[in-house]
Scaffold this active site. Structure first.
Site, PDB file in Angstrom:
ATOM      1  CD  GLU A   9      -3.147   0.823   2.088  1.00 53.81           C
ATOM      2  OE1 GLU A   9      -3.765   1.784   2.550  1.00 53.81           O
ATOM      3  OE2 GLU A   9      -3.456  -0.356   2.352  1.00 53.81           O
ATOM      4  CG  ASP A 105      -2.557  -0.919   5.559  1.00 47.95           C
ATOM      5  OD1 ASP A 105      -1.382  -1.303   5.459  1.00 47.95           O
ATOM      6  OD2 ASP A 105      -2.874   0.223   5.946  1.00 47.95           O
ATOM      7  CE1 TYR A 309      -3.241  -2.510   9.258  1.00 49.26           C
ATOM      8  CE2 TYR A 309      -5.203  -2.968  10.563  1.00 49.26           C
ATOM      9  CZ  TYR A 309      -4.607  -2.444   9.424  1.00 49.26           C
ATOM     10  OH  TYR A 309      -5.389  -1.870   8.463  1.00 49.26           O
TER      11      TYR A 309
END
Length: 755
Positions: A9, A105, A309
């Site tokens: 990303e 992601d 994350y």
């Protein structure tokens, strides 16, 4: 055997993956190796087409062209990142590339980024999915060993695309309808609008709140004090004469301990952090905005690889992560965390009953440290602050409960009762993880969004608020206590507190004070409330940038524009019910239990209804912040607004109300430059050579004189600060004069982030 093309990303993530996989041949927009080629998006490279893409007449805004309902939504390449899209498209079409590995992601929006690129590029090659929760070398390598077919995530993509298309239909149509109807830059959306509605409703509660005088009576004995309580255990009296009568009755008498109770209590550690809880604590403790906390977390996740994350709504981990906990403990055994981490590491088996819950983990588990060794000196002060919050919470959740003995006693003086309570700590347990940094709310959910006596529509008894814990002497029932004195204390009931970012995040996650049905409330509990952990920060920032709200210290206050908007927007869109129903349906789509096409059909019908409601409304929008200064571009009177602190600036700006003009200029900007007389911070006002500093004490000084004085004094820091401001303003001036209207910029941000 062909090569695998990995699509990340962001460039930073792509470069890290390339390094781990041994790709060393750098080229523009990608890095190649013997087996893998790693490329990346720059966020979104592809987006939904603007209205004028379907019909050139829609370039002109008018109510007559609404609603805009394209028969089929189309994708376009974003111009500013078009070069990178062409690079990615060329790589996708290379003959030696036999498969694609999606490494964006691991979430709904990350899936959308990759799938739209593949669709727009016309790529139909086999694809796999990398799904990881941390960016450490170990996690990436293990993730590549466990790649899954991209088709396993088709339903997640359908959900993401449904969200994007529905936001386009509702957001663009209603925003354009409001703007055309009232000739003002107005916007609305399914998350932004109900969030603003909560802020405006709270402000109305505060405005309508009528404070009441109340009185409490305190009795002071040898070594402790006690609070008077009435028959219903209320401590506050709203009749001064009755309070004075209590004082008279008690004064001069001896008290008797009529009741003593001791109870052993245990408090388990708090759950680990999800993003919203972390943003709340960071705002409360350090004053960071939700967006600032997310940006810092992204750095700790992507650059330093120290935390997992960030965009998660889970506060637990799954069983398969338990075996990694010892390595994670050893990685944080540095500096202030060393003793606690090593102590936990030595106590086997680890206590994970407060951390593991498979049923409460969705796409990603809670935010916890990785096993990457940390060098605290390499972190900025902001990164240290966020890292500290996460590590201490991680250590706490693996620790034993906090144990204490609570003592309550009642002293009867004549016919009046006085109540006291105290606490004796037996085992510090998880609170040791916070050490000397602990305060009353560390490790506790920050749920005081309605703080104040008027938060729930009543004045309350006040007993818990007025009663303070203390160290109590050893007393038994029947002991006599000499009354040293009896005092009357007065106070006023308080209105509900204005929202801060911390309490607003709580309200968005759990909009309990919104007037919705129990059915919708239940839906909001099963989804993420208003918005998602990943989008709430941007929604709040959008309210500031649209001038719907302002910051007054930590408090969020609605502007006249924001308050008026609530009367102009259809009632449906102001309620959390809409987003609750949407999120419920999107969740069903992501699990393959509902169809995207049916959802979008409903949204098209709903959009038509909303546009009709806006067009039919007879309420007028009034600019009450209009100045007598005319816009140099179109001649309309400019509006004066307060800037939120953005791009290092905070102050006053004047903007043109005409959406097609979009002219804006800075009038006054708060600076760190200090007045030579009173030493308070000064404002910088004016333009060009007329720029001058103004202080509240009356001191005025031309910018040129200020710079000369500071140079003579050797005060380079203040001069540098001024230069940074000037450079920032020049960038803003170029942006505002670059052909994009204010509304175009606003809608561009809306399209990139979702509404």
């Amino acid at each position: 055997m062909g090569k695998s093309l990995i699509l990340a990303e962001k460039p930073s993530v792509g470069r890290e993956i390339a390094k781990i996989l041994g790709c060393r041949q750098s080229a523009e927009g990608y890095i190649a190796g013997d087996r893998y080629i790693v490329t990346w998006a720059l966020g979104h490279l592809v987006t939904l087409a603007d209205p004028e893409h379907y019909n050139k007449e829609l370039k002109t805004w008018s109510l007559e062209t609404l609603p805009m309902l394209p028969p089929r939504m189309q994708l376009v390449i974003i111009k500013k990142t078009g070069k990178q899209f062409n690079i990615v498209q060329g790589l996708l079409k290379r003959a030696d590339v036999s498969e694609i590995i999606i490494a964006t992601d691991a979430g709904r929006e990350g899936e959308l980024v990759a799938r739209w690129i593949l669709m727009k590029a016309g790529c139909r090659k086999p694809a796999k999915r990398l799904w990881i929760s941390s960016q450490t070398d170990k996690a990436v390598r293990e993730g590549f060993k466990a790649l899954k077919p991209a088709g396993d995530y088709d339903s997640l993509f359908q959900s993401a695309e449904a969200r994007a298309e529905a936001d386009w239909l509702v957001g663009l149509n209603v925003s354009r309808a409001l703007t055309c109807k009232h000739n003002a830059s107005l916007s609305a959306g399914r998350v932004q609008t109900p969030t603003l509605a909560m802020i405006v409703a709270r402000e109305q509660e505060i405005k309508n709140f009528v404070p009441k005088d109340y009185y409490t009576v305190k009795a002071h004995f040898d070594g402790f004090s006690a609070l008077w309580v009435g028959e219903n255990n209320q401590s506050r009296l709203f009749d001064k004469a009755k309070a004075e009568a209590v004082v008279r009755k008690a004064t001069g008498q001896t008290g008797v301990v009529s009741d003593v109770s001791k109870q052993a209590k245990s408090q388990g550690p708090p759950a680990a952090y999800d993003l919203t809880e972390l943003q709340r604590d960071a705002n409360r403790k350090y004053g960071y905005s939700a967006k600032q906390t997310l940006d810092i977390m992204q750095s700790l996740y992507e650059r330093h690889k120290l935390l997992t994350y960030p965009r998660t709504d889970s506060r637990y981990i799954t069983d398969d992560i338990v075996s990694t906990l010892p390595d994670r403990l050893r990685s944080v055994a540095v500096g202030p965390y060393r003793d606690a981490a090593l102590s936990l590491d030595r106590s086997r088996p680890l206590s994970v009953r407060y951390l593991v819950n498979n049923n409460k983990v969705n796409d990603h588990h809670a935010i916890i440290p990785t096993d990457e060794p940390v060098k605290l000196m390499n972190l900025t002060s902001e990164e240290r602050s966020i890292y500290d919050l996460v590590v201490r919470r991680f250590l706490a959740v693996l620790s034993p409960p906090y144990e204490y003995e609570e003592t309550k006693l009642t002293v009867t003086v004549g016919k009046e009762r006085f109540f006291a309570k105290g606490k004796t700590v037996k085992v510090m347990g998880w609170k040791l993880a916070y050490g000397s940094s602990i305060d009353d709310r560390d490790g506790e959910s920050y749920m005081d969004a309605g703080e104040g006596d008027g938060a729930v529509g009543g004045v309350g008894t006040g007993t818990e608020t007025d009663l303070k814990e203390q160290t109590l002497p050893q007393l038994q029932k029947g002991n006599k206590q000499e009354l040293k004195s009896c005092t009357l204390e007065s106070g006023k009931t308080k209105p509900p507190a204005r929202y801060t970012e911390a309490t607003l995040l709580t309200a968005m996650e759990n909009p309990k004070d919104m007037k919705v049905s129990e059915e919708v409330r239940a839906v909001l509990k099963t989804t993420s409330g208003l918005g998602t952990p990943a989008t709430r920060a941007d929604i709040i920032e959008k309210l500031f940038s649209s001038f719907y709200v302002e910051r007054h210290g930590k408090e969020i206050v609605p502007t006249s524009k924001g308050i008026q908007l609530m009367s102009l927007v259809p009632e449906d869109l102001r309620s959390a019910a809409l987003t609750g129903k949407w999120e419920q349906e999107l969740a069903l789509i992501s699990r393959g239990k509902s169809k995207k096409d049916a959802f979008i059909a409903d949204m098209r019908t709903y959009t038509t209804k909303l546009v009709a409601a806006v067009a039919a409304a007879n309420i007028k929008y009034v600019h009450d912040n209009m100045t007598r200064e005319k816009c140099p571009e179109c001649g309309k009177f400019l509006l004066e607004v307060n800037q939120s602190k953005k791009s290092g600036q905070k102050g006053v700006m004047r903007i043109c109300p005409d959406r097609e003009c979009g002219y804006r200029k800075n009038v006054a900007v708060s600076t760190n430059a200090r007045c030579p007389h009173c030493h308070k911070k000064m404002e910088l006002r004016g333009e060009g050579e007329k720029r001058a500093f103004f202080c509240v004490c009356g001191h005025r000084e031309r910018l040129s004189s200020f710079e000369k004085r500071r140079a003579n004094e050797g005060g380079g820091a203040s001069k540098s600060e001024v230069q940074r401001y000037l450079q920032t303003q020049n960038r803003l001036d170029k942006r505002d004069g670059g052909g994009e209207t204010a509304l175009a910029i606003q809608l561009a941000k809306w399209k990139e982030k979702g509404n």
